[in-house]
Design a protein around this motif. Structure first.
Motif, mmCIF file in Angstrom:
data_model
loop_
_atom_site.group_PDB
_atom_site.id
_atom_site.type_symbol
_atom_site.label_atom_id
_atom_site.label_comp_id
_atom_site.label_asym_id
_atom_site.label_seq_id
_atom_site.Cartn_x
_atom_site.Cartn_y
_atom_site.Cartn_z
ATOM 1 N N GLU A 26 48.014 -26.934 19.454
ATOM 2 C CA GLU A 26 49.000 -25.994 18.913
ATOM 3 C C GLU A 26 49.646 -26.549 17.652
ATOM 4 O O GLU A 26 49.873 -25.822 16.681
ATOM 5 N N GLY B 282 49.357 -22.441 16.252
ATOM 6 C CA GLY B 282 49.189 -21.287 17.137
ATOM 7 C C GLY B 282 48.336 -20.174 16.578
ATOM 8 O O GLY B 282 48.235 -19.115 17.177
ATOM 9 N N MET B 283 47.735 -20.383 15.414
ATOM 10 C CA MET B 283 46.927 -19.331 14.789
ATOM 11 C C MET B 283 45.436 -19.645 14.929
ATOM 12 O O MET B 283 45.036 -20.796 14.792
ATOM 13 N N PRO B 284 44.600 -18.622 15.129
ATOM 14 C CA PRO B 284 43.160 -18.887 15.130
ATOM 15 C C PRO B 284 42.686 -19.297 13.732
ATOM 16 O O PRO B 284 43.268 -18.887 12.732
ATOM 17 N N PRO C 151 43.370 -21.291 19.458
ATOM 18 C CA PRO C 151 44.171 -22.359 20.054
ATOM 19 C C PRO C 151 44.252 -22.258 21.576
ATOM 20 O O PRO C 151 44.381 -23.257 22.256
ATOM 21 N N ASN C 152 44.153 -21.056 22.123
ATOM 22 C CA ASN C 152 44.231 -20.949 23.584
ATOM 23 C C ASN C 152 42.858 -20.799 24.227
ATOM 24 O O ASN C 152 42.743 -20.399 25.379
ATOM 25 N N LEU D 147 54.488 -19.288 21.965
ATOM 26 C CA LEU D 147 54.171 -19.430 20.535
ATOM 27 C C LEU D 147 52.715 -19.842 20.390
ATOM 28 O O LEU D 147 52.282 -20.326 19.353
ATOM 29 N N ASN D 148 51.962 -19.590 21.454
ATOM 30 C CA ASN D 148 50.544 -19.944 21.465
ATOM 31 C C ASN D 148 49.717 -18.697 21.153
ATOM 32 O O ASN D 148 48.677 -18.461 21.728
ATOM 33 N N ASN D 149 50.242 -17.859 20.273
ATOM 34 C CA ASN D 149 49.629 -16.564 20.015
ATOM 35 C C ASN D 149 50.186 -16.069 18.677
ATOM 36 O O ASN D 149 51.398 -16.049 18.484
ATOM 37 N N PRO D 150 49.304 -15.721 17.751
ATOM 38 C CA PRO D 150 49.753 -15.368 16.404
ATOM 39 C C PRO D 150 50.800 -14.252 16.380
ATOM 40 O O PRO D 150 51.676 -14.245 15.528
ATOM 41 N N VAL E 85 54.115 -15.768 17.058
ATOM 42 C CA VAL E 85 54.467 -16.665 15.950
ATOM 43 C C VAL E 85 55.002 -15.834 14.791
ATOM 44 O O VAL E 85 56.035 -16.160 14.186
#
Lengths: 287, 321
Positions: free
Chosen positions: A110, A115-117, A211-212, B54-57, B60
């Motif tokens: 992260e 947190g962005m692809p 990220p996930n 916050l593990n998701n755009p 964020v």
């Protein structure tokens, strides 16, 4: 299943199942090594995401895909080394260590990705996940190769015999002169490396690093290993069983989709099939 | 006994030191990043923002929008990441209540589990605003969210138009039982039913997840080679299904997603996807801070506020998040 959906037994669909199984199979092969020593590696999903992200990040910053892939695999090796040293030399319980590193590696991912692809990966890299070789998808060949190498390591090398010995009875293995700690480190490095490899393939298949990605994959891998008849107490089990276990899981998901089973029933059905498979497996062994 | 006490005290001092160290580090980093926000708190108000993950755009972008608005208005914003875990969100809200913040903006990970947290804030007389998802009970000053039923309807309209009212379509469902999944499904199913020539031949869950959608779509394509359209309940799944369609070498399948992720918008612009129903999480975050300040200042706000949706087709000016 083939009666219910005429599409199930087509070559295209079977090759699909193999492709969809390949990621879990790679993780499960590594997991087999670890579980044979009566350990467990809960951090594989997080290692998959970390190495996938770092590889994708390096590529988008101009590193050549080949070097970036090497770096990604190294990340997996280092992560596995970290797990292995804590378990082997730190004498800490594998469950706790990898529970901690699972969170740690996820956190590092992260931090690295915000947190962005990470997307816009070049075609040359995507070939690793989407390419074909002699009619079958590249990841299926990689899975096959990993299986063969893993099989040779476990069945034709001292390493394998000693891994079984460590899992069967650690004290006895130690007294017999097996460097137990070294082998404990080795199995986590193998697991970390294969998780990283799975991460690269997944990233290449999707054309983006998430990220996930890989959340919960450790449980799928453990399920495949257990379905394949490997004892969670170590010392007992085969790689071929693991691969079969991984394929059973792949076939279940595929079949539920082909039959268009209602979402509410899918997990329940999956769980029941897994339980039945394990029961049949145990019956066979006890006989 | 004495020794034990000593060890305990030492541990206490150490952890306090560590925490203080973390705290000051965080402060200094936000200070350098956003000089104006921390130096001059014009309004002197502090708002706590508890975000589900916050593990998701998407979230964020929501955080970024809220932070930018807070900086603009001179409000101090304390952001807490709940890691999709209702009980850590509960703890975070308790901590914010202890710190006596002026208002709390909550984006709950669970509508049921966070109700009690909202009631605690109510007792402490701290106003709560919910973002994107609300809570089942407890008093909320206002609930700001996109209209997911409408988003589903808009997606259906795009497919009906593109398919000229006939053909087979696939629906990829998000995590079953979440309100976003239910509402998007409801809107889509109701609207698509108005076009009698369009049949939903497969409706399968892919949990809002890209990898799952890739596999599920690959399987669906085996069973239904003649589909003409895909409705994915979020962009991650739309992008996963796109990869499956590309891998199968299928042409001319119209894909519609919801959310407004940058990568999906790019694919709409280059023609790989038909349309996207974009939410605007950064505006949603900004609306949260705006309205929180209004509530603090005693102004009245409506009980629900719709955050804007935007239809994005090829050529629409939209940057995504």
């Amino acid at each position: 299943m083939s009666i219910a959906s005429s599409r199930f037994l087509t070559f295209g669909n079977l090759s699909n199942i193999a492709l969809q199984t390949s990621i879990n199979a790679l993780l499960a092969v590594g997991m087999t090594f670890v579980i044979l020593t009566s350990g467990i590696d809960l951090s594989v999903g997080a290692i998959l995401a970390l190495s996938g992200s770092i590889t994708a990040g390096l590529i988008t910053h101009g590193t050549s895909p080949f070097l970036a892939a090497i770096a990604g695999l190294l990340v997996g090796v280092v992560a596995g080394l970290f797990n292995g040293i804590l378990v082997g030399y730190g004498r800490l319980a594998a469950f706790i260590v990898t529970l901690g590193t699972m969170t740690l590696f996820r956190g590092l991912t992260e931090i690295y990705t915000h947190g962005m692809p990470i997307f816009n990966l070049p075609l040359s890299f995507m070939k690793l996940g989407t390419g074909y070789f002699a009619l079958l998808p590249t990841p299926v060949w990689i899975m096959f190769l990993v299986f063969v190498i893993g099989w040779v390591m476990l069945n034709r090398m001292t390493l394998g015999r000693r891994i079984y010995a460590v899992g069967g009875n650690e004290d006895a293995a130690f007294l017999a002169g097996v460097p137990v700690k070294k082998y404990l480190v080795t199995v986590y490095v193998i697991s970390g490396f294969l998780a990283a490899l799975a991460g690269l393939i997944l990233t290449a298949r999707l054309g983006s690093a998430e990220p996930n990605a890989g959340t919960g994959y450790e449980l799928d891998a453990i399920t495949a290993v257990v379905l394949g008849g490997t004892s969670l107490f170590g010392g007992e089990g085969t790689l071929i069983g693991t691969i079969i276990g991984a394929f059973i899981l792949g076939v279940i998901s595929n079949g539920l989709n082909l039959l268009n089973v209602n979402a509410f029933y899918q997990d329940a059905i999956k769980g029941i099939i897994i339980l039945i498979a394990i029961m049949l497996d145990r019956k066979k062994i006890s006989r | 006994m004495k020794k034990q006490m000593g060890t305990l005290a030492l541990a206490g001092i150490l952890s306090a030191g560590l925490l203080a160290g973390c705290g000051s580090q965080q402060n200094s980093s936000t200070q350098t990043a956003k000089d104006t926000s921390t130096q001059t708190s014009k309004s002197g108000k502090t708002i706590g923002f508890v975000v589900s993950t916050l593990n998701n755009p998407f979230f964020v972008a929501m955080r970024d929008g809220a932070q930018a608005e807070a900086t603009k208005l001179g409000v101090k914003l304390l952001v807490e990441d709940g890691n999709n875990d209702p009980s850590s969100q509960l703890n975070q809200i308790q901590n914010l209540i202890q710190q006596k913040v002026d208002a709390i903006i909550l984006n709950p990970a669970s509508s049921q589990a966070l109700s009690s947290a909202v009631q605690m804030a109510n007792q402490a007389k701290i106003p709560v605003i919910t973002l994107d998802r609300s809570v089942d009970s407890g008093k909320v000053a206002t609930f700001i969210a996109s209209d997911n039923i409408k988003a589903g309807k808009m997606a259906a309209d795009q497919l009906i138009q593109a398919l000229k009212g006939k053909g087979s379509v696939v629906e990829l469902q998000g995590v079953i039982g979440t309100s976003a999944e239910r509402d998007r499904e409801k809107g889509f199913d109701e609207e698509i039913a108005t076009a009698s020539g369009i049949k939903v031949v497969a409706k399968q869950p892919a949990d809002f997840d890209r990898t799952k959608a890739l596999n599920v779509m690959q399987n669906i394509l085996q069973a239904n080679p003649n589909i003409k359209g895909v409705f994915a309940q979020n962009d991650e799944m739309a992008l996963g299904s796109l990869k499956a369609i590309q891998a199968a070498n299928k042409k001319g399948i119209a894909i519609v997603g919801i959310d407004g992720e940058k990568e999906a918008i790019n694919n709409v612009q280059n023609g790989s996807m038909l349309a996207d129903i974009a939410q605007q999480p950064s505006q949603e975050g900004a609306l949260g801070v705006d309205n929180a300040l209004k509530v603090i200042e005693g102004k009245s706000v409506p009980s629900t506020i719709a955050s804007p949706l935007q239809l994005v087709v090829k050529g629409t000016q939209f940057s995504g998040f």
